[in-house]
Design a protein around this motif. Structure first.
Motif, PDB file in Angstrom:
ATOM      1  N   ASN A  15      17.783  21.492   1.850  1.00  0.00           N
ATOM      2  CA  ASN A  15      17.339  20.712   3.003  1.00  0.00           C
ATOM      3  C   ASN A  15      15.850  20.903   3.254  1.00  0.00           C
ATOM      4  O   ASN A  15      15.130  19.956   3.558  1.00  0.00           O
ATOM      5  CB  ASN A  15      18.144  21.069   4.256  1.00  0.00           C
ATOM      6  N   ARG A  16      15.381  22.141   3.149  1.00  0.00           N
ATOM      7  CA  ARG A  16      13.963  22.426   3.374  1.00  0.00           C
ATOM      8  C   ARG A  16      13.102  21.729   2.323  1.00  0.00           C
ATOM      9  O   ARG A  16      12.066  21.147   2.639  1.00  0.00           O
ATOM     10  CB  ARG A  16      13.730  23.941   3.339  1.00  0.00           C
ATOM     11  N   LEU A  17      13.526  21.774   1.064  1.00  0.00           N
ATOM     12  CA  LEU A  17      12.776  21.095   0.011  1.00  0.00           C
ATOM     13  C   LEU A  17      12.749  19.586   0.240  1.00  0.00           C
ATOM     14  O   LEU A  17      11.722  18.930   0.032  1.00  0.00           O
ATOM     15  CB  LEU A  17      13.366  21.413  -1.364  1.00  0.00           C
ATOM     16  N   GLU A  18      13.864  19.044   0.669  1.00  0.00           N
ATOM     17  CA  GLU A  18      13.939  17.610   0.953  1.00  0.00           C
ATOM     18  C   GLU A  18      12.993  17.240   2.099  1.00  0.00           C
ATOM     19  O   GLU A  18      12.277  16.236   2.025  1.00  0.00           O
ATOM     20  CB  GLU A  18      15.374  17.232   1.309  1.00  0.00           C
ATOM     21  N   GLN A  19      12.967  18.046   3.155  1.00  0.00           N
ATOM     22  CA  GLN A  19      12.063  17.790   4.275  1.00  0.00           C
ATOM     23  C   GLN A  19      10.608  17.875   3.825  1.00  0.00           C
ATOM     24  O   GLN A  19       9.781  17.051   4.209  1.00  0.00           O
ATOM     25  CB  GLN A  19      12.302  18.801   5.399  1.00  0.00           C
ATOM     26  N   THR A  20      10.301  18.853   3.006  1.00  0.00           N
ATOM     27  CA  THR A  20       8.939  19.017   2.499  1.00  0.00           C
ATOM     28  C   THR A  20       8.537  17.813   1.660  1.00  0.00           C
ATOM     29  O   THR A  20       7.433  17.286   1.800  1.00  0.00           O
ATOM     30  CB  THR A  20       8.823  20.302   1.663  1.00  0.00           C
ATOM     31  N   GLN A  21       9.450  17.363   0.811  1.00  0.00           N
ATOM     32  CA  GLN A  21       9.156  16.211  -0.041  1.00  0.00           C
ATOM     33  C   GLN A  21       8.951  14.954   0.808  1.00  0.00           C
ATOM     34  O   GLN A  21       8.040  14.171   0.550  1.00  0.00           O
ATOM     35  CB  GLN A  21      10.286  15.990  -1.032  1.00  0.00           C
ATOM     36  N   LYS A  22       9.781  14.755   1.828  1.00  0.00           N
ATOM     37  CA  LYS A  22       9.630  13.592   2.703  1.00  0.00           C
ATOM     38  C   LYS A  22       8.311  13.652   3.462  1.00  0.00           C
ATOM     39  O   LYS A  22       7.663  12.636   3.665  1.00  0.00           O
ATOM     40  CB  LYS A  22      10.790  13.501   3.691  1.00  0.00           C
ATOM     41  N   ALA A  23       7.917  14.837   3.886  1.00  0.00           N
ATOM     42  CA  ALA A  23       6.658  14.994   4.617  1.00  0.00           C
ATOM     43  C   ALA A  23       5.457  14.700   3.724  1.00  0.00           C
ATOM     44  O   ALA A  23       4.459  14.153   4.187  1.00  0.00           O
ATOM     45  CB  ALA A  23       6.557  16.406   5.188  1.00  0.00           C
ATOM     46  N   ARG A  24       5.549  15.029   2.455  1.00  0.00           N
ATOM     47  CA  ARG A  24       4.441  14.795   1.523  1.00  0.00           C
ATOM     48  C   ARG A  24       4.433  13.369   0.996  1.00  0.00           C
ATOM     49  O   ARG A  24       3.404  12.868   0.587  1.00  0.00           O
ATOM     50  CB  ARG A  24       4.537  15.749   0.341  1.00  0.00           C
ATOM     51  N   SER A  25       5.563  12.720   0.974  1.00  0.00           N
ATOM     52  CA  SER A  25       5.699  11.407   0.365  1.00  0.00           C
ATOM     53  C   SER A  25       4.723  10.359   0.930  1.00  0.00           C
ATOM     54  O   SER A  25       4.045   9.709   0.164  1.00  0.00           O
ATOM     55  CB  SER A  25       7.134  10.924   0.494  1.00  0.00           C
ATOM     56  N   PRO A  26       4.601  10.167   2.248  1.00  0.00           N
ATOM     57  CA  PRO A  26       3.660   9.170   2.745  1.00  0.00           C
ATOM     58  C   PRO A  26       2.213   9.487   2.349  1.00  0.00           C
ATOM     59  O   PRO A  26       1.444   8.596   2.039  1.00  0.00           O
ATOM     60  CB  PRO A  26       3.821   9.215   4.258  1.00  0.00           C
ATOM     61  N   PHE A  27       1.870  10.762   2.335  1.00  0.00           N
ATOM     62  CA  PHE A  27       0.511  11.173   1.971  1.00  0.00           C
ATOM     63  C   PHE A  27       0.231  10.818   0.513  1.00  0.00           C
ATOM     64  O   PHE A  27      -0.797  10.259   0.181  1.00  0.00           O
ATOM     65  CB  PHE A  27       0.320  12.659   2.221  1.00  0.00           C
ATOM     66  N   SER A  28       1.170  11.137  -0.374  1.00  0.00           N
ATOM     67  CA  SER A  28       0.947  10.876  -1.791  1.00  0.00           C
ATOM     68  C   SER A  28       0.946   9.378  -2.077  1.00  0.00           C
ATOM     69  O   SER A  28       0.253   8.928  -2.982  1.00  0.00           O
ATOM     70  CB  SER A  28       2.005  11.585  -2.651  1.00  0.00           C
ATOM     71  N   GLU A  29       1.701   8.585  -1.299  1.00  0.00           N
ATOM     72  CA  GLU A  29       1.686   7.140  -1.489  1.00  0.00           C
ATOM     73  C   GLU A  29       0.316   6.574  -1.112  1.00  0.00           C
ATOM     74  O   GLU A  29      -0.202   5.686  -1.758  1.00  0.00           O
ATOM     75  CB  GLU A  29       2.773   6.472  -0.655  1.00  0.00           C
ATOM     76  N   ARG A  30      -0.289   7.106  -0.052  1.00  0.00           N
ATOM     77  CA  ARG A  30      -1.606   6.645   0.373  1.00  0.00           C
ATOM     78  C   ARG A  30      -2.670   6.998  -0.667  1.00  0.00           C
ATOM     79  O   ARG A  30      -3.610   6.257  -0.866  1.00  0.00           O
ATOM     80  CB  ARG A  30      -1.985   7.255   1.725  1.00  0.00           C
ATOM     81  N   LEU A  31      -2.491   8.129  -1.345  1.00  0.00           N
ATOM     82  CA  LEU A  31      -3.460   8.533  -2.360  1.00  0.00           C
ATOM     83  C   LEU A  31      -3.422   7.602  -3.574  1.00  0.00           C
ATOM     84  O   LEU A  31      -4.427   7.373  -4.218  1.00  0.00           O
ATOM     85  CB  LEU A  31      -3.205   9.970  -2.816  1.00  0.00           C
ATOM     86  N   SER A  32      -2.238   7.091  -3.881  1.00  0.00           N
ATOM     87  CA  SER A  32      -2.105   6.249  -5.074  1.00  0.00           C
ATOM     88  C   SER A  32      -2.540   4.819  -4.818  1.00  0.00           C
ATOM     89  O   SER A  32      -2.686   4.045  -5.747  1.00  0.00           O
ATOM     90  CB  SER A  32      -0.660   6.275  -5.587  1.00  0.00           C
ATOM     91  N   ASP A  33      -2.743   4.420  -3.568  1.00  0.00           N
ATOM     92  CA  ASP A  33      -3.193   3.045  -3.252  1.00  0.00           C
ATOM     93  C   ASP A  33      -4.630   2.813  -3.610  1.00  0.00           C
ATOM     94  O   ASP A  33      -5.453   3.581  -3.726  1.00  0.00           O
ATOM     95  CB  ASP A  33      -2.995   2.730  -1.765  1.00  0.00           C
TER      96      ASP A  33
END
Length: 97
Positions: A79-97
């Motif tokens: 659960n903690r890893l999933e939360q961490t991944q979800k928290a990082r996901s929007p940031f990494s998507e913005r970097l790839s734009d």
């Protein structure tokens, strides 16, 4: 060159979707088997002093508690890893734009 087969999360490219599903299911089965093996080894070492034909009440209770804590801990970590991944996901998507 790294093959897609070497990475559990890697894409299988143009591979048949049924084969890809089968491979993902097999990887999941392997992970469950590994988890069961680790849990068995850990709890056996912790709870069973003298192997015999039957488990005494203390060893049985210890094994039950050990397995439950192992599962709780594993679930917490996932659960903690999933939360961490979800928290990082929007940031990494913005970097790839």
């Amino acid at each position: 060159m790294e093959s897609a087969w070497s990475s559990p999360g890697g894409s299988l490219g143009s591979t048949d979707p049924q084969l890809q599903q089968f491979m993902e299911a097999e990887v999941q089965k392997q992970r469950v088997q590994l988890l069961i093996h680790q849990m068995t080894e850990l709890c056996w070492e912790k709870c069973v002093d003298k192997p015999g034909p039957r488990l005494d009440g203390r060893a049985e209770l210890c094994l039950v508690n050990c397995v439950e804590r192992f599962i709780d801990t594993s679930q917490f970590i996932l659960n903690r890893l999933e939360q961490t991944q979800k928290a990082r996901s929007p940031f990494s998507e913005r970097l790839s734009d």
